[in-house]
Design a protein around this motif. Structure first.
Motif, mmCIF file in Angstrom:
data_model
loop_
_atom_site.group_PDB
_atom_site.id
_atom_site.type_symbol
_atom_site.label_atom_id
_atom_site.label_comp_id
_atom_site.label_asym_id
_atom_site.label_seq_id
_atom_site.Cartn_x
_atom_site.Cartn_y
_atom_site.Cartn_z
ATOM 1 N N THR A 1 0.992 -0.869 0.062
ATOM 2 C CA THR A 1 -0.067 -0.157 -0.160
ATOM 3 C C THR A 1 0.820 1.284 -0.083
ATOM 4 O OG1 THR A 1 -1.546 -1.489 1.426
ATOM 5 C CG2 THR A 1 -1.959 1.009 0.628
ATOM 6 N N VAL A 2 1.998 1.112 1.291
ATOM 7 C CA VAL A 2 2.855 2.304 1.411
ATOM 8 C C VAL A 2 4.034 2.678 -0.011
ATOM 9 C CG1 VAL A 2 4.610 3.397 2.520
ATOM 10 C CG2 VAL A 2 2.350 2.512 3.087
ATOM 11 N N LEU A 3 4.680 1.843 -0.208
ATOM 12 C CA LEU A 3 5.282 1.510 -1.854
ATOM 13 C C LEU A 3 5.479 1.365 -3.110
ATOM 14 C CD1 LEU A 3 8.786 1.705 0.685
ATOM 15 C CD2 LEU A 3 7.331 3.845 0.182
ATOM 16 N N ASN A 4 4.545 0.249 -3.479
ATOM 17 C CA ASN A 4 3.787 0.220 -4.260
ATOM 18 C C ASN A 4 4.223 0.883 -5.398
ATOM 19 O OD1 ASN A 4 3.515 -1.380 -6.640
ATOM 20 N ND2 ASN A 4 1.442 -2.063 -6.091
ATOM 21 N N LEU B 1 18.885 10.445 -7.774
ATOM 22 C CA LEU B 1 17.931 9.475 -7.219
ATOM 23 C C LEU B 1 16.863 10.041 -7.483
ATOM 24 C CD1 LEU B 1 20.240 9.428 -3.536
ATOM 25 C CD2 LEU B 1 19.945 7.399 -5.864
ATOM 26 N N PHE B 2 15.856 9.528 -7.419
ATOM 27 C CA PHE B 2 14.189 9.621 -8.365
ATOM 28 C C PHE B 2 13.301 9.522 -6.611
ATOM 29 C CE2 PHE B 2 16.139 9.601 -11.849
ATOM 30 C CZ PHE B 2 15.811 10.792 -12.846
ATOM 31 N N ASN B 3 12.308 10.207 -6.603
ATOM 32 C CA ASN B 3 11.742 9.223 -5.420
ATOM 33 C C ASN B 3 11.561 8.749 -4.912
ATOM 34 O OD1 ASN B 3 10.168 10.299 -8.755
ATOM 35 N ND2 ASN B 3 8.993 11.084 -7.357
ATOM 36 N N GLY B 4 12.763 9.185 -3.850
ATOM 37 C CA GLY B 4 13.551 7.805 -2.682
ATOM 38 C C GLY B 4 13.103 8.168 -1.685
ATOM 39 N N PRO B 5 12.384 6.868 -0.988
ATOM 40 C CA PRO B 5 11.907 7.241 0.422
ATOM 41 C C PRO B 5 13.682 6.826 1.334
ATOM 42 C CG PRO B 5 11.385 4.401 -0.035
ATOM 43 C CD PRO B 5 12.201 5.783 -1.695
ATOM 44 N N ALA C 1 8.304 15.196 -5.155
ATOM 45 C CA ALA C 1 7.531 15.733 -6.296
ATOM 46 C C ALA C 1 6.229 16.379 -5.156
ATOM 47 C CB ALA C 1 7.304 14.859 -6.890
ATOM 48 N N ASP C 2 5.940 17.651 -5.312
ATOM 49 C CA ASP C 2 4.572 17.582 -3.928
ATOM 50 C C ASP C 2 3.640 16.530 -3.975
ATOM 51 O OD1 ASP C 2 4.143 18.747 -6.331
ATOM 52 O OD2 ASP C 2 3.338 20.926 -5.792
ATOM 53 N N LYS C 3 3.172 16.233 -5.664
ATOM 54 C CA LYS C 3 2.080 15.577 -4.725
ATOM 55 C C LYS C 3 2.290 14.167 -4.826
ATOM 56 C CE LYS C 3 -0.931 18.947 -5.592
ATOM 57 N NZ LYS C 3 -1.348 19.730 -4.465
ATOM 58 N N ASP C 4 3.440 13.209 -4.152
ATOM 59 C CA ASP C 4 4.071 12.041 -4.454
ATOM 60 C C ASP C 4 2.821 12.293 -2.885
ATOM 61 O OD1 ASP C 4 5.144 9.855 -3.753
ATOM 62 O OD2 ASP C 4 6.817 10.906 -4.471
ATOM 63 N N ASN C 5 2.035 10.725 -3.371
ATOM 64 C CA ASN C 5 1.229 10.320 -2.712
ATOM 65 C C ASN C 5 2.210 8.883 -1.218
ATOM 66 O OD1 ASN C 5 1.222 9.005 -4.099
ATOM 67 N ND2 ASN C 5 -1.207 8.252 -4.558
ATOM 68 N N LEU C 6 2.879 9.012 -1.284
ATOM 69 C CA LEU C 6 4.007 7.948 -1.004
ATOM 70 C C LEU C 6 4.822 7.562 0.031
ATOM 71 C CD1 LEU C 6 3.701 5.279 -3.418
ATOM 72 C CD2 LEU C 6 1.944 5.267 -2.200
ATOM 73 N N ILE C 7 5.461 9.013 -0.174
ATOM 74 C CA ILE C 7 6.816 9.362 0.010
ATOM 75 C C ILE C 7 6.591 11.184 0.626
ATOM 76 C CG2 ILE C 7 9.185 9.578 -0.426
ATOM 77 C CD1 ILE C 7 8.218 7.089 -0.970
ATOM 78 N N PRO C 8 6.905 10.781 1.795
ATOM 79 C CA PRO C 8 6.494 12.322 2.722
ATOM 80 C C PRO C 8 7.400 13.216 1.416
ATOM 81 C CG PRO C 8 6.767 10.903 3.927
ATOM 82 C CD PRO C 8 6.967 9.874 2.735
ATOM 83 N N VAL C 9 7.343 14.627 1.505
ATOM 84 C CA VAL C 9 7.748 15.316 0.837
ATOM 85 C C VAL C 9 9.292 15.394 1.006
ATOM 86 C CG1 VAL C 9 6.590 17.738 2.101
ATOM 87 C CG2 VAL C 9 6.870 17.606 -0.657
ATOM 88 N N ASP D 1 3.119 13.492 -9.577
ATOM 89 C CA ASP D 1 2.609 12.300 -8.138
ATOM 90 C C ASP D 1 3.889 11.338 -8.044
ATOM 91 O OD1 ASP D 1 2.458 10.260 -9.857
ATOM 92 O OD2 ASP D 1 0.395 10.090 -9.417
ATOM 93 N N HIS D 2 3.776 10.181 -7.341
ATOM 94 C CA HIS D 2 5.515 9.605 -7.167
ATOM 95 C C HIS D 2 5.300 8.880 -8.705
ATOM 96 C CE1 HIS D 2 7.785 6.967 -5.176
ATOM 97 N NE2 HIS D 2 7.829 5.959 -5.385
#
Length: 315
Positions: free
Chosen positions: A15-18, A185-189, A252-260, A290-291
């Protein structure tokens, strides 16, 4: 004490990181594009580079022009450590090839077959294999760029930090990596404490250390999973470099998976411990990204996304 079952852990991570477009979309994409993998003049598929069950890579190159050595991109896919595959990003490999690169797309072992240390080992071995073998495919081993997306960005960052700082992986210190040109690095946690807000999806209570970090710790039996938290332990100006002079972060600001604040938190620590490392920060704000917008757009052949991706890689 709250007991979390294995099935719950997997569900939360999915759910969180797919991070891909979705399993159905990915399946359709792969089926439509598998004919590319069969074209030997474009790609050498499923090269074994390590001993794990998933350690195979595809090398996208120009078979007719291997004498003129080209820059190399090693692209590590996302998928929340439990899913994802190199075949989901065939379009990234073909696009980089068209732009004059040799593209290396490795798979790495996934949970539950492996833990994060095993994934780090696969990323590490993919880099070593590339340096030692890429000239056979027209790649310049002295111009290697590491690119990671989502979980692949986390693992790429973690691998290079562990190597630089001499932190044991699978109970051994990893030998130094070859000199890398840069890391992108793109959109990483990167900081698992960032996930308290996401934890509210599953519990009404605040979790002091972050529910996701606790879950991942249970999977890896290690505190050395967060690049940000690792660097917090080191004093100012203590790292000359991480094996490359430059790191580029995209989020990105609309990433719904990784906090900004995940990327900025790591950037802060890198600047503190290694001021000589050049950092490029690309925060995509106000454009509805988004993500998955950028990387899935590149994969799917959208020219504006391809152009943006290449400009970021080449910064």
């Amino acid at each position: 004490m709250k007991i979390i079952s294995l099935s719950s852990i997997i569900l939360i991570l999915i759910t969180v990181l797919n991070v891909s477009a979705g399993p159905i979309e990915d399946y359709i994409y792969v089926q439509k594009n598998m004919n590319i993998i069969r074209k030997k003049e474009i790609v050498e598929p499923n090269i074994i580079f390590n001993q794990s069950t998933k350690s195979k890579m595809d090398v996208y190159y120009d078979k007719k022009d291997i004498q003129n050595l080209k820059p190399v991109v090693i692209f590590s896919h996302g998928g929340g450590w439990i899913s994802g595959d190199k075949n989901n990003f065939i379009g990234v490999g073909t696009y980089l090839r068209e732009q004059g690169y040799v593209a290396v797309l490795p798979n790495y072992i996934l949970f539950p077959q492996g833990k994060v240390d095993d994934m780090v080992d696969d990323i590490y071995q993919s880099i070593q294999w590339t340096y030692n073998n890429i000239s056979k495919y027209g790649g310049n081993k002295n111009k290697i760029i590491l690119v990671g997306y989502s979980a692949g960005a986390h693992l790429t960052a973690l691998t290079t930090i562990k190597v630089t700082l001499g932190i044991k992986n699978k109970n051994k210190i990893l030998a130094p990596l070859p000199k890398i040109q840069k890391m992108v690095l793109f959109n990483g946690p990167y900081d698992f404490d960032d996930f308290d807000s996401i934890s509210k999806l599953f519990t009404q209570n605040e979790i002091n250390n972050g529910i996701i970090q606790n879950i991942v710790k249970a999977l890896v039996n290690s505190d050395d999973i967060s690049p940000t938290n690792i660097l917090k332990k080191y004093p100012d100006n203590s790292v000359s470099n991480f094996g490359f002079p430059k790191i580029t972060f995209y989020w990105a600001d609309k990433d719904n998976l990784i906090p900004v604040n995940s990327a900025p938190n790591l950037i802060t620590q890198i600047r503190r411990v290694s001021p000589s490392t050049e950092i490029n920060s690309i925060f995509n704000e106000g454009n509805g990204f988004d993500h998955a917008t950028l990387l899935i757009g590149v994969r799917d052949g959208k020219p504006e996304m391809q152009k943006m991706f290449l400009e970021i890689v080449e910064m």
